[in-house]
Design an enzyme around this catalytic site. Structure first.
Site, PDB file in Angstrom:
ATOM      1  N   SER A 147      49.302  35.258  38.756  1.00 33.41           N
ATOM      2  CA  SER A 147      49.354  36.653  38.307  1.00 33.41           C
ATOM      3  C   SER A 147      50.697  37.271  38.689  1.00 33.41           C
ATOM      4  O   SER A 147      51.410  36.713  39.526  1.00 33.41           O
ATOM      5  CB  SER A 147      48.220  37.431  38.998  1.00 33.41           C
ATOM      6  N   TYR A 160      42.938  41.013  45.406  1.00 36.55           N
ATOM      7  CA  TYR A 160      43.356  40.216  44.249  1.00 36.55           C
ATOM      8  C   TYR A 160      44.755  39.641  44.488  1.00 36.55           C
ATOM      9  O   TYR A 160      45.004  38.458  44.266  1.00 36.55           O
ATOM     10  CB  TYR A 160      43.347  41.115  43.019  1.00 36.55           C
TER      11      TYR A 160
HETATM   12  C1  GCO Z   1      45.931  45.321  37.881  1.00 38.18           C
HETATM   13  C2  GCO Z   1      45.783  44.331  36.757  1.00 38.18           C
HETATM   14  C3  GCO Z   1      46.545  43.056  37.103  1.00 38.18           C
HETATM   15  C4  GCO Z   1      46.598  42.179  35.866  1.00 38.18           C
HETATM   16  C5  GCO Z   1      47.246  40.841  36.040  1.00 38.18           C
HETATM   17  C6  GCO Z   1      48.702  40.986  36.281  1.00 38.18           C
HETATM   18  O1  GCO Z   1      44.956  45.977  38.239  1.00 38.18           O
HETATM   19  O2  GCO Z   1      47.071  45.416  38.380  1.00 38.18           O
HETATM   20  O3  GCO Z   1      44.423  44.039  36.508  1.00 38.18           O
HETATM   21  O4  GCO Z   1      45.938  42.422  38.179  1.00 38.18           O
HETATM   22  O5  GCO Z   1      45.321  41.948  35.406  1.00 38.18           O
HETATM   23  O6  GCO Z   1      46.644  40.099  37.069  1.00 38.18           O
HETATM   24  O7  GCO Z   1      49.266  39.692  36.341  1.00 38.18           O
END
Ligand code: GCO
Length: 264
Positions: A147, A160
């Site tokens: 990501s 995340y």
């Molecule tokens: C967020 C987004 C990101 C994208 C993606 C970026 O909340 O910033 O959901 O996480 O989905 O992962 O690469």
């Protein structure tokens, strides 16, 4: 004699979470390049059935299974079932993932750990158990869905980002340990794409939507099909000497510091 470095005919690809969104888009790319497609969902047979119907409507041979990528016994059973019913897994895309957007101060430990479990431990579990067969068979391809958050932080996505940053380094470690078995392990790092996962921050007028439109040199959100080229490349003979690399498909976000909002 011309060879097509990107032909996946005769290959079987498992795309975890490939019942919608980016996973489905990449799976369709691999399917149209000749691969047999296997997808899973962690709980919804309906989601699996609908996805298989969609793949088949596009002439793609597809199979679906229910299993949770964080449950190693379920993963082992599913891999055994897939390899009997469909065939050996030549390509694995660790795509299944979740996100919880909460400021660190307010985030429950259980929620943090849930994201790490699905987004980082899940790819570890599935890759470890798929790689055993790849090693026996003389090779394979593993792609981990990283990501922008593998490289950058953002308010409210600490869990995340921690998972995706860890997944970048897990990718490099898989490459380190498995390249000698002719397994190429790489990652794909999407920028900001138009999916259900980003829908809440993408609505017109949402400040984040305006921000991303300005922060992305390409000036748009990614379309899931924009990932198909990178997925086919990293799944094919064309990447047989590519190891531990994260291919960012981001419209240029990581290339730039950005510009003032009043500049064209
Ligand atoms: C967020 C987004 C990101 C994208 C993606 C970026 O909340 O910033 O959901 O996480 O989905 O992962 O690469």
């Amino acid at each position: 004699m011309s060879i097509n470095l990107f032909d996946l005919t005769g290959k079987t690809a498992l795309i975890t979470g490939g019942v919608h969104g980016l996973g489905m888009a990449m799976a369709k790319g691999l399917g149209h390049a000749g691969a047999k497609i296997v997808v899973n969902d962690h709980s919804s047979q309906e989601a699996v059935n609908n996805a298989i119907a969609e793949y088949k409507s596009e002439g793609i041979e597809a199979y679906g299974y229910l299993f949770d990528v964080t449950d190693e016994s379920a993963v082992i059973a599913a891999i055994n079932k897939i390899e009997v019913e469909v065939g050996p897994i030549d390509i694995l895309i660790n795509n299944a993932g979740i996100i919880k957007r909460t400021p660190i101060i307010e985030m429950e430990v259980a929620d943090f750990e849930a994201v790490i479990k699905v987004d980082l431990t899940g790819p570890f579990i599935v890759s470890k158990n798929v790689a055993k067969g790849m090693i026996q068979r003389g090779g394979g391809k593993i792609i981990n869905m990283c990501s922008m958050m593998s490289e950058l932080g953002r308010d409210s996505v600490s869990a995340y980002a921690s998972a995706k940053g860890g997944l970048k380094m897990l990718t490099k470690n898989m490459a380190t340990e498995w390249a000698k078995f002719n397994i190429q392990t790489n990652g794909i790092g999407p920028g900001y794409f138009a999916t259900s996962q980003t829908a809440p921050i993408r609505v017109n007028g949402h400040p984040f939507n305006e921000f991303i439109m300005g922060r992305t040199p390409a000036g748009r959100w990614g379309d899931p099909d924009d990932l198909q080229g990178a997925a086919i490349f990293l799944s094919s003979k064309a990447s047989d000497f590519v190891n531990g690399h994260i291919v960012y498909v981001d419209g240029g976000i990581l290339a730039t510091i950005g510009k003032p909002s009043n500049e064209d």
